[in-house]
Design an enzyme around this catalytic site. Structure first.
Site, PDB file in Angstrom:
ATOM      1  N   TRP A  67      -5.270  41.609   9.577  1.00  0.00           N
ATOM      2  CA  TRP A  67      -4.362  40.250  10.001  1.00  0.00           C
ATOM      3  C   TRP A  67      -4.898  39.581   8.916  1.00  0.00           C
ATOM      4  O   TRP A  67      -4.691  39.287   7.808  1.00  0.00           O
ATOM      5  CB  TRP A  67      -4.912  40.368  10.930  1.00  0.00           C
ATOM      6  CG  TRP A  67      -4.757  40.959  12.256  1.00  0.00           C
ATOM      7  CD1 TRP A  67      -5.830  41.889  12.687  1.00  0.00           C
ATOM      8  CD2 TRP A  67      -3.837  41.234  12.635  1.00  0.00           C
ATOM      9  NE1 TRP A  67      -4.440  42.381  13.356  1.00  0.00           N
ATOM     10  CE2 TRP A  67      -3.988  42.158  13.440  1.00  0.00           C
ATOM     11  CE3 TRP A  67      -2.437  40.558  12.054  1.00  0.00           C
ATOM     12  CZ2 TRP A  67      -2.660  43.132  14.373  1.00  0.00           C
ATOM     13  CZ3 TRP A  67      -1.600  41.036  13.003  1.00  0.00           C
ATOM     14  CH2 TRP A  67      -1.749  42.220  13.645  1.00  0.00           C
ATOM     15  N   SER A  68      -5.679  38.261   9.039  1.00  0.00           N
ATOM     16  CA  SER A  68      -5.746  36.640   8.267  1.00  0.00           C
ATOM     17  C   SER A  68      -6.153  36.351   7.558  1.00  0.00           C
ATOM     18  O   SER A  68      -6.084  35.839   6.485  1.00  0.00           O
ATOM     19  CB  SER A  68      -5.370  35.139   9.590  1.00  0.00           C
ATOM     20  OG  SER A  68      -4.477  35.286  10.286  1.00  0.00           O
ATOM     21  N   THR A  69      -7.255  37.406   7.170  1.00  0.00           N
ATOM     22  CA  THR A  69      -8.398  37.871   5.865  1.00  0.00           C
ATOM     23  C   THR A  69      -7.612  37.882   4.541  1.00  0.00           C
ATOM     24  O   THR A  69      -7.131  37.631   3.454  1.00  0.00           O
ATOM     25  CB  THR A  69      -8.845  39.440   6.034  1.00  0.00           C
ATOM     26  OG1 THR A  69     -10.053  38.563   6.873  1.00  0.00           O
ATOM     27  CG2 THR A  69     -10.025  39.005   5.091  1.00  0.00           C
ATOM     28  N   LYS A  71      -4.223  36.172   4.239  1.00  0.00           N
ATOM     29  CA  LYS A  71      -4.176  34.837   3.774  1.00  0.00           C
ATOM     30  C   LYS A  71      -5.431  34.800   2.692  1.00  0.00           C
ATOM     31  O   LYS A  71      -4.475  34.026   0.653  1.00  0.00           O
ATOM     32  CB  LYS A  71      -4.633  33.964   4.062  1.00  0.00           C
ATOM     33  CG  LYS A  71      -4.006  33.683   6.027  1.00  0.00           C
ATOM     34  CD  LYS A  71      -2.988  32.757   6.696  1.00  0.00           C
ATOM     35  CE  LYS A  71      -2.227  32.629   7.352  1.00  0.00           C
ATOM     36  NZ  LYS A  71      -2.513  33.667   8.956  1.00  0.00           N
ATOM     37  N   TYR A 157      -1.787  25.400  11.826  1.00  0.00           N
ATOM     38  CA  TYR A 157      -2.565  26.464  11.099  1.00  0.00           C
ATOM     39  C   TYR A 157      -0.994  27.751  11.181  1.00  0.00           C
ATOM     40  O   TYR A 157       0.108  27.797  12.255  1.00  0.00           O
ATOM     41  CB  TYR A 157      -2.745  27.495  12.137  1.00  0.00           C
ATOM     42  CG  TYR A 157      -3.517  28.954  11.652  1.00  0.00           C
ATOM     43  CD1 TYR A 157      -3.717  29.013  10.497  1.00  0.00           C
ATOM     44  CD2 TYR A 157      -3.236  30.116  12.546  1.00  0.00           C
ATOM     45  CE1 TYR A 157      -4.319  30.094   9.525  1.00  0.00           C
ATOM     46  CE2 TYR A 157      -4.134  31.440  11.799  1.00  0.00           C
ATOM     47  CZ  TYR A 157      -4.604  31.324  10.665  1.00  0.00           C
ATOM     48  OH  TYR A 157      -4.768  32.602   9.783  1.00  0.00           O
TER      49      TYR A 157
END
Length: 377
Positions: A67-69, A71, A157
């Site tokens: 997921w957003s890791t 980023k 976000y």
């Protein structure tokens, strides 16, 4: 207690005890944890199961949607272009992507995108999930729409679109997609098993994610014109999307990276060690320093929690008090609780990746337990 495989040196054994306990009580189904100091692993362990039926153990090479890791990987790529003089954070995005200047976005700067303050938090309707998988179509929609707030004025976000925004800049500047650039310039040289856009031959190593409870927002009470509502409903992304071939093949730099704690820690050790790891230099020390200058802070209008962002990475805030701040710490986590924390002062990286998604939008209970112990080592 649940069996933990791998290793944890000295005091880091306490982290293995935490993971064993969360596997025992069902908080986790399967997970991996890694810690580096000066680029060397002092902990690299895993345990539990790779499937809900508990028939396949989590293995050393098991990978999961982070997921957003993801980023943090996208941020690293952007900083590499900054470091090479190919992208100026203070320049308008339209300098590199001319079509982006439509509809009042000529003032959106690259640093606004890298700090989630661009006003482009999601896609304007009409948009469907298939558009998310199509970088060309996604970029066209994003270029045409107006910002949802004055760029740079607040934090909002960029939940899914973050990687599409940065990815289009990468493509315009380098001629390569975000996933290709990452594979050729980051994962390959570092020997890191992390992928933005997963090739089919890796599918057998992927552990499916188990969806969390619903997001803690009552959408019936939200203003449909609000950034929060529009971000989370346009289109709505279900956790089970991550278990489909279409999701895995796409290059979604905000949400669909696949890896494990080891590969995440390996890549982010570059930042912890002044931009170089094992003779591979991706950033100058000066560019690493730029990460820690606050670019945007305040209550995020999408997440509804206080956040702080540097250049390309999140910075500690009161929303995650267990991520300690010494002025040289950056981090980010993924939906469901995955987390990577980089301490450039201590030259350490902590990483936790899992398949059972916990409730919440920033951090999660296991990451909090692990980091609470980690902070005392």
């Amino acid at each position: 207690m649940a069996e933990i495989r791998g290793f944890a040196n000295g005091p880091y054994e306490r982290l293995a005890e935490v993971l064993s306990a969360t596997l025992d009580d069902g908080s986790d189904l399967g997970a991996s944890v890694a810690v580096t100091v000066d680029g060397e692993f002092v902990a690299d362990f895993w345990g539990g199961w790779a499937d809900a039926d508990r028939t396949t153990p989590w293995q050393q090479d098991t990978i999961v949607n982070t997921w957003s890791t993801t980023k943090t990987m996208t941020g690293l790529v952007a900083l590499m272009l900054v470091d090479r003089g190919l992208v100026d954070p203070d320049a308008p995005v339209a300098t590199y992507w001319p079509e982006f200047a439509q509809n009042g976005k000529e003032g959106v700067l690259v640093r606004h995108v890298l700090s989630h303050s661009s006003g482009v938090c999601g896609w304007e309707q009409p948009v469907v999930q298939e558009d998310v998988y199509d970088q060309d179509k996604s970029a066209q929609i994003l270029a045409a729409q107006a910002p949802w707030f004055e760029p740079g004025s607040v934090v909002g976000y960029q939940a899914i679109v973050h990687g599409h925004l940065v990815g289009e800049i990468v493509r315009r500047v380098t001629g390569r997609s975000l996933g290709t650039f990452f594979a050729e310039e980051v994962a390959g040289p570092l020997g890191a098993d992390f992928h933005i856009g997963l090739a089919p031959e890796h599918d057998t190593r992927v552990t499916p994610v188990l969806p969390p409870p619903p997001l803690p927002f009552d959408f019936a009470t939200l203003d449909p014109a609000s950034p929060m509502y529009k971000t989370f409903t346009g289109p709505p992304v279900g956790a089970d999307f991550a278990n489909t071939p279409q999701w895995r093949r796409a290059e979604i730099g905000g949400a669909n990276g696949h890896g494990n704690a080891r590969s995440v820690a390996r890549v982010q050790s570059v930042v912890a060690n002044g931009g170089e790891l094992d003779g591979v230099r991706l950033l100058s020390p000066e560019t690493v320093d730029r990460i820690f200058t606050v670019q945007a802070e305040g209550v995020d209008v999408v997440l509804a929690v206080p956040v702080r962002h540097g250049l390309g990475y999140g910075l500690p805030s009161e929303a995650v008090p267990y991520v300690h701040d010494n002025g040289r710490v950056c981090f980010w986590g993924g939906w469901g609780g995955s987390m990577v924390v980089v301490d450039a002062a201590r030259r350490t990286v902590f990483s936790y990746m899992m398949n059972r998604m916990a409730p919440g939008v920033v951090g999660g209970p296991t990451a909090e337990k692990l980091l609470t112990v980690f902070n005392t080592i």
